[in-house]
Design a protein around this motif. Structure first.
Motif, PDB file in Angstrom:
ATOM      1  N   LEU A 113       5.460 -11.146  -1.189  1.00 50.30           N
ATOM      2  CA  LEU A 113       6.727 -10.501  -1.522  1.00 50.30           C
ATOM      3  C   LEU A 113       7.896 -11.487  -1.457  1.00 50.30           C
ATOM      4  N   MET A 114       7.844 -12.391  -0.469  1.00 54.49           N
ATOM      5  CA  MET A 114       8.904 -13.392  -0.344  1.00 54.49           C
ATOM      6  C   MET A 114       8.841 -14.395  -1.495  1.00 54.49           C
ATOM      7  N   ASP A 115       7.631 -14.894  -1.817  1.00 51.85           N
ATOM      8  CA  ASP A 115       7.499 -15.900  -2.868  1.00 51.85           C
ATOM      9  C   ASP A 115       7.845 -15.330  -4.237  1.00 51.85           C
ATOM     10  N   CYS A 116       7.452 -14.072  -4.490  1.00 50.51           N
ATOM     11  CA  CYS A 116       7.612 -13.501  -5.823  1.00 50.51           C
ATOM     12  C   CYS A 116       9.005 -12.899  -6.035  1.00 50.51           C
ATOM     13  N   PHE A 117       9.515 -12.183  -5.032  1.00 44.68           N
ATOM     14  CA  PHE A 117      10.777 -11.456  -5.199  1.00 44.68           C
ATOM     15  C   PHE A 117      11.889 -11.926  -4.262  1.00 44.68           C
ATOM     16  N   GLY A 118      11.541 -12.777  -3.283  1.00 44.88           N
ATOM     17  CA  GLY A 118      12.546 -13.181  -2.305  1.00 44.88           C
ATOM     18  C   GLY A 118      12.902 -12.095  -1.321  1.00 44.88           C
ATOM     19  N   LEU A 119      11.966 -11.163  -1.065  1.00 44.40           N
ATOM     20  CA  LEU A 119      12.205 -10.038  -0.157  1.00 44.40           C
ATOM     21  C   LEU A 119      11.641 -10.353   1.224  1.00 44.40           C
ATOM     22  N   LEU A 120      12.455 -10.240   2.250  1.00 46.78           N
ATOM     23  CA  LEU A 120      12.044 -10.431   3.631  1.00 46.78           C
ATOM     24  C   LEU A 120      12.090  -9.072   4.330  1.00 46.78           C
ATOM     25  N   LEU A 121      10.941  -8.479   4.567  1.00 51.29           N
ATOM     26  CA  LEU A 121      10.871  -7.161   5.197  1.00 51.29           C
ATOM     27  C   LEU A 121      11.027  -7.294   6.706  1.00 51.29           C
ATOM     28  N   SER A 122      11.671  -6.304   7.306  1.00 48.84           N
ATOM     29  CA  SER A 122      11.969  -6.354   8.734  1.00 48.84           C
ATOM     30  C   SER A 122      10.938  -5.576   9.536  1.00 48.84           C
ATOM     31  N   HIS A 123      10.902  -5.830  10.864  1.00 50.74           N
ATOM     32  CA  HIS A 123      10.099  -5.093  11.835  1.00 50.74           C
ATOM     33  C   HIS A 123       8.610  -5.084  11.471  1.00 50.74           C
ATOM     34  N   LEU A 124       8.114  -6.220  10.993  1.00 52.12           N
ATOM     35  CA  LEU A 124       6.683  -6.300  10.684  1.00 52.12           C
ATOM     36  C   LEU A 124       5.833  -6.593  11.916  1.00 52.12           C
ATOM     37  N   ASP A 125       6.488  -6.936  13.022  1.00 50.49           N
ATOM     38  CA  ASP A 125       5.748  -7.218  14.248  1.00 50.49           C
ATOM     39  C   ASP A 125       5.709  -6.007  15.182  1.00 50.49           C
ATOM     40  N   GLY A 126       6.072  -4.824  14.673  1.00 46.78           N
ATOM     41  CA  GLY A 126       6.071  -3.620  15.502  1.00 46.78           C
ATOM     42  C   GLY A 126       4.738  -2.891  15.436  1.00 46.78           C
ATOM     43  N   GLU A 127       4.825  -1.556  15.402  1.00 45.07           N
ATOM     44  CA  GLU A 127       3.614  -0.742  15.349  1.00 45.07           C
ATOM     45  C   GLU A 127       2.884  -0.964  14.022  1.00 45.07           C
ATOM     46  N   PRO A 128       1.539  -1.077  14.059  1.00 42.67           N
ATOM     47  CA  PRO A 128       0.796  -1.283  12.803  1.00 42.67           C
ATOM     48  C   PRO A 128       1.003  -0.163  11.802  1.00 42.67           C
ATOM     49  N   LYS A 129       1.178   1.077  12.298  1.00 47.06           N
ATOM     50  CA  LYS A 129       1.327   2.214  11.376  1.00 47.06           C
ATOM     51  C   LYS A 129       2.638   2.177  10.598  1.00 47.06           C
ATOM     52  N   ASP A 130       3.578   1.314  11.014  1.00 47.72           N
ATOM     53  CA  ASP A 130       4.865   1.204  10.328  1.00 47.72           C
ATOM     54  C   ASP A 130       4.966  -0.070   9.496  1.00 47.72           C
ATOM     55  N   SER A 131       3.886  -0.830   9.365  1.00 44.79           N
ATOM     56  CA  SER A 131       3.935  -2.118   8.663  1.00 44.79           C
ATOM     57  C   SER A 131       2.806  -2.221   7.654  1.00 44.79           C
ATOM     58  N   GLY A 132       2.568  -1.140   6.907  1.00 48.19           N
ATOM     59  CA  GLY A 132       1.430  -1.112   5.992  1.00 48.19           C
ATOM     60  C   GLY A 132       1.842  -1.276   4.540  1.00 48.19           C
ATOM     61  N   VAL A 133       0.827  -1.491   3.714  1.00 49.72           N
ATOM     62  CA  VAL A 133       0.979  -1.515   2.255  1.00 49.72           C
ATOM     63  C   VAL A 133      -0.302  -0.929   1.680  1.00 49.72           C
ATOM     64  N   CYS A 134      -0.156   0.062   0.786  1.00 51.27           N
ATOM     65  CA  CYS A 134      -1.320   0.773   0.263  1.00 51.27           C
ATOM     66  C   CYS A 134      -1.989  -0.029  -0.846  1.00 51.27           C
ATOM     67  N   ALA A 135      -3.200   0.391  -1.233  1.00 50.88           N
ATOM     68  CA  ALA A 135      -3.976  -0.335  -2.240  1.00 50.88           C
ATOM     69  C   ALA A 135      -3.272  -0.345  -3.592  1.00 50.88           C
ATOM     70  N   THR A 136      -2.577   0.765  -3.928  1.00 48.07           N
ATOM     71  CA  THR A 136      -1.872   0.815  -5.206  1.00 48.07           C
ATOM     72  C   THR A 136      -0.786  -0.253  -5.280  1.00 48.07           C
ATOM     73  N   CYS A 137      -0.004  -0.383  -4.222  1.00 44.58           N
ATOM     74  CA  CYS A 137       1.076  -1.374  -4.218  1.00 44.58           C
ATOM     75  C   CYS A 137       0.525  -2.801  -4.141  1.00 44.58           C
ATOM     76  N   VAL A 138      -0.617  -2.986  -3.476  1.00 48.74           N
ATOM     77  CA  VAL A 138      -1.235  -4.310  -3.441  1.00 48.74           C
ATOM     78  C   VAL A 138      -1.632  -4.740  -4.853  1.00 48.74           C
ATOM     79  N   GLY A 139      -2.208  -3.808  -5.622  1.00 49.87           N
ATOM     80  CA  GLY A 139      -2.581  -4.136  -6.998  1.00 49.87           C
ATOM     81  C   GLY A 139      -1.379  -4.515  -7.846  1.00 49.87           C
ATOM     82  N   ARG A 140      -0.280  -3.776  -7.695  1.00 54.38           N
ATOM     83  CA  ARG A 140       0.936  -4.095  -8.459  1.00 54.38           C
ATOM     84  C   ARG A 140       1.535  -5.432  -8.019  1.00 54.38           C
TER      85      ARG A 140
END
Length: 555
Positions: free
Chosen positions: A54-81
């Motif tokens: 996401l950072m390399d392609c769009f320059g987006l830095l998402l926050s709070h990725l080191d918190g709870e795993p249930k709040d830092s996910g990405v689904c298969a549909t978005c991974v494909g896109r």
């Protein structure tokens, strides 16, 4: 919530890494099975970290990725896109680099870049020992020739083609490099596929070969026909690619046509039998109209030279209709999809529980069932009201919806959120014009939710009473009604009125009594228009005051 490791091999395009179910997808805000944004996964022989992509392609830095795993996910549909976006970015960069190289070589005139792609199968050292198996892809040597052209014929003669030979690399890297040249590559392949290297010695099949053949056939059928893969939950149908929800299978099939079937391979979960609607099978490669899957396999193999392995029942086959749905194996009819899906176990259920004999379609379902035999009663009390919940996630939903009043039910047609499914259904009717009426086929009841209709049928028509009293023969649909019934045997009166301290054995009796303290006089006599707070009071009134009229009317 649990975290599991995906064990599928990279040969089938599955990503290796942790899976969280359920979790919040940070890209589309859906709650489903997700991968972690900050973890490393392996896909097609390459390492990938989705937050870095996401950072390399769009320059987006998402926050709070080191918190709870249930709040830092990405689904298969978005991974494909995301993968498609990264591949497109690489294509643009490669095209720009080729343009700049050509510009530097000829400053006086802007040249045109013509690219020729030749795929030549070159046997490697392994081929001299054991050869290539027909079921296993070999790594070809890809030769890319870049020829600079200008409008001047003289300069065109002086310019020599510069061959660039890419040594043997991973499939993914070859794909990325040749993505910008895909159109010309397709033209060359249409003229005739390269002959594979000779197989010197046949290799023995491994135990996983059957699963590989089933998987290969499934991918071939979906990519080259108009069959419709889908997901379901409580007799609702979901698009396999974007998870849009439908109640009408005709709308589901029309919607699925807007997606490219090439997405199916990257989104298919290994070891899980897909559900596919085969109402329309016709060939995508030609105008042929085809009625059965066997005819399609023969057609795509003989006419279009597609590899089809001699296996059957690659997936669960359905012919979805709005009303009664028929089983494609035995032609039995079912009013709801869930009933048909349970019936399919009779045909394809091969995983059997040794303790109770229950049968399942998939090994994962059997494993989950076996855990229920040794289940320890989970206890996750709510800190606000003390209610015990089954899991931490259930407690989170309880606190969010009941105490914090956070909307957790999303509309699948817009960005609105609601506290309950009933409110979302009302929104779909009033805002989006959905016709969400589900009439009962056995009586005149009409409901706005299919689940409510199913519960009505189970309770009133099918008489599915699983909770039986140990002291008498009475059965009940809900365990709470059985608990209330037990008070008639023990004499307990646990429901106390807060106005007059009277106690009752059943909650319904208490609710009827509470109306006597209010002005809610909902029971009305049709003869003299007298009103009462309880139904029992109306019956007593009819017997004592209007017995003569009743006998005259019905005598």
């Amino acid at each position: 919530m649990f975290i599991a490791m995906a064990v599928a091999g990279t040969s089938l395009g599955k990503a290796k890494g942790p899976i969280v179910d359920p979790a919040l997808c940070r890209c589309c805000r859906s709650i489903k099975k997700c991968r972690l944004l900050s973890s490393e996964y392996e896909w097609l022989g390459k390492k990938e970290v989705y937050s870095d992509m996401l950072m390399d392609c769009f320059g987006l830095l998402l926050s709070h990725l080191d918190g709870e795993p249930k709040d830092s996910g990405v689904c298969a549909t978005c991974v494909g896109r995301l993968r498609e976006a990264v591949a497109f970015r690489q294509q643009v960069l490669q095209s720009e680099q080729a343009f700049l190289d050509a510009r530097l070589e000829n400053k006086d005139e802007v040249p045109l870049v013509e690219t020729k792609v030749k795929v030549e199968p070159v046997p490697d050292s392994d081929a001299s020992v054991g050869g290539h198996d027909d079921d296993q892809d070999y790594e070809p040597e890809c030769k890319v020739e870049i020829e600079l052209k200008s409008e001047s014929p003289e300069k065109r003669k002086k310019t020599r083609p510069r061959p660039l030979v890419l040594k043997k690399r991973s499939k993914r890297e070859l794909f990325d490099r040749a993505l910008a040249l895909q159109d010309k590559l397709d033209e060359l392949l249409d003229q005739g596929p390269p002959s594979p290297p000779k197989k010197l010695k046949a290799q023995k099949r491994t135990p996983d070969d059957h699963d590989h053949m089933v998987y290969h056939n499934t991918i071939t059928i979906v990519l080259n026909s108009y069959v419709c893969p889908f997901h379901n939950r409580i007799s609702n149908y979901y698009c396999y690619y974007c998870r849009d929800q439908f109640t009408n299978p005709v709308e589901l099939r029309e919607h699925t046509l807007v997606h490219k079937p090439s997405m199916f391979e990257s989104m298919t979960e290994n070891k899980k039998i897909p559900k596919i609607d085969i109402t329309r099978i016709d060939c995508r490669l030609c105008p042929a109209k085809i009625e059965t899957l066997e005819d399609f396999k023969q057609h795509v193999s003989s006419v279009h030279n597609k590899k089809i392995f001699p296996v059957q029942n690659e997936f669960l086959k359905f012919k979805l209709t709005l009303d009664n749905i028929k089983c494609t194996e035995c032609n039995s009819s079912f009013p709801y999809f869930d009933s048909l899906k349970k019936h399919m176990i009779e045909h394809f259920g091969t995983f059997i529980c040794d303790q109770c004999g229950a049968c399942f379609l998939e090994q994962n379902s059997l494993r989950t069932h076996i855990k229920s035999h040794n289940k320890v009663e989970a206890n996750f009390p709510c800190e606000i009201c003390g209610k015990n919940l089954k899991s931490k996630y259930s407690r989170y939903l309880h606190v969010a919806t009941v105490h914090e009043k956070k909307p957790t039910v999303n509309c699948y047609k817009c960005d609105s959120s609601f506290l309950s499914y009933a409110l979302r259904n009302r929104h779909l009717i009033e805002v989006h014009g959905d016709k969400r009426t589900f009439p009962c086929k056995l009586c005149d009841k009409v409901y706005n939710r299919r689940k409510t209709l199913m519960e009505h049928n189970r309770r009133n028509h099918l008489k599915v009473y699983r909770h039986q009293c140990d002291l008498c023969d009475q059965r009940f649909y809900l365990p709470s009604r059985l608990k209330e019934h037990m008070a008639t045997h023990t004499g307990e009166r646990n429901f106390r009125c807060e106005f007059c301290d009277k106690c009752y054995p059943r909650l319904q009796s208490l609710q009827e009594h509470v109306r006597s303290h209010s002005s809610d006089r909902r029971y009305k006599c049709d003869i003299c228009n007298a009103t009462f707070t309880q139904n029992g009071s109306l019956k007593s009134h009819m017997k004592s005051h209007h017995q003569f009229e009743l006998n005259a009317n019905f005598g």
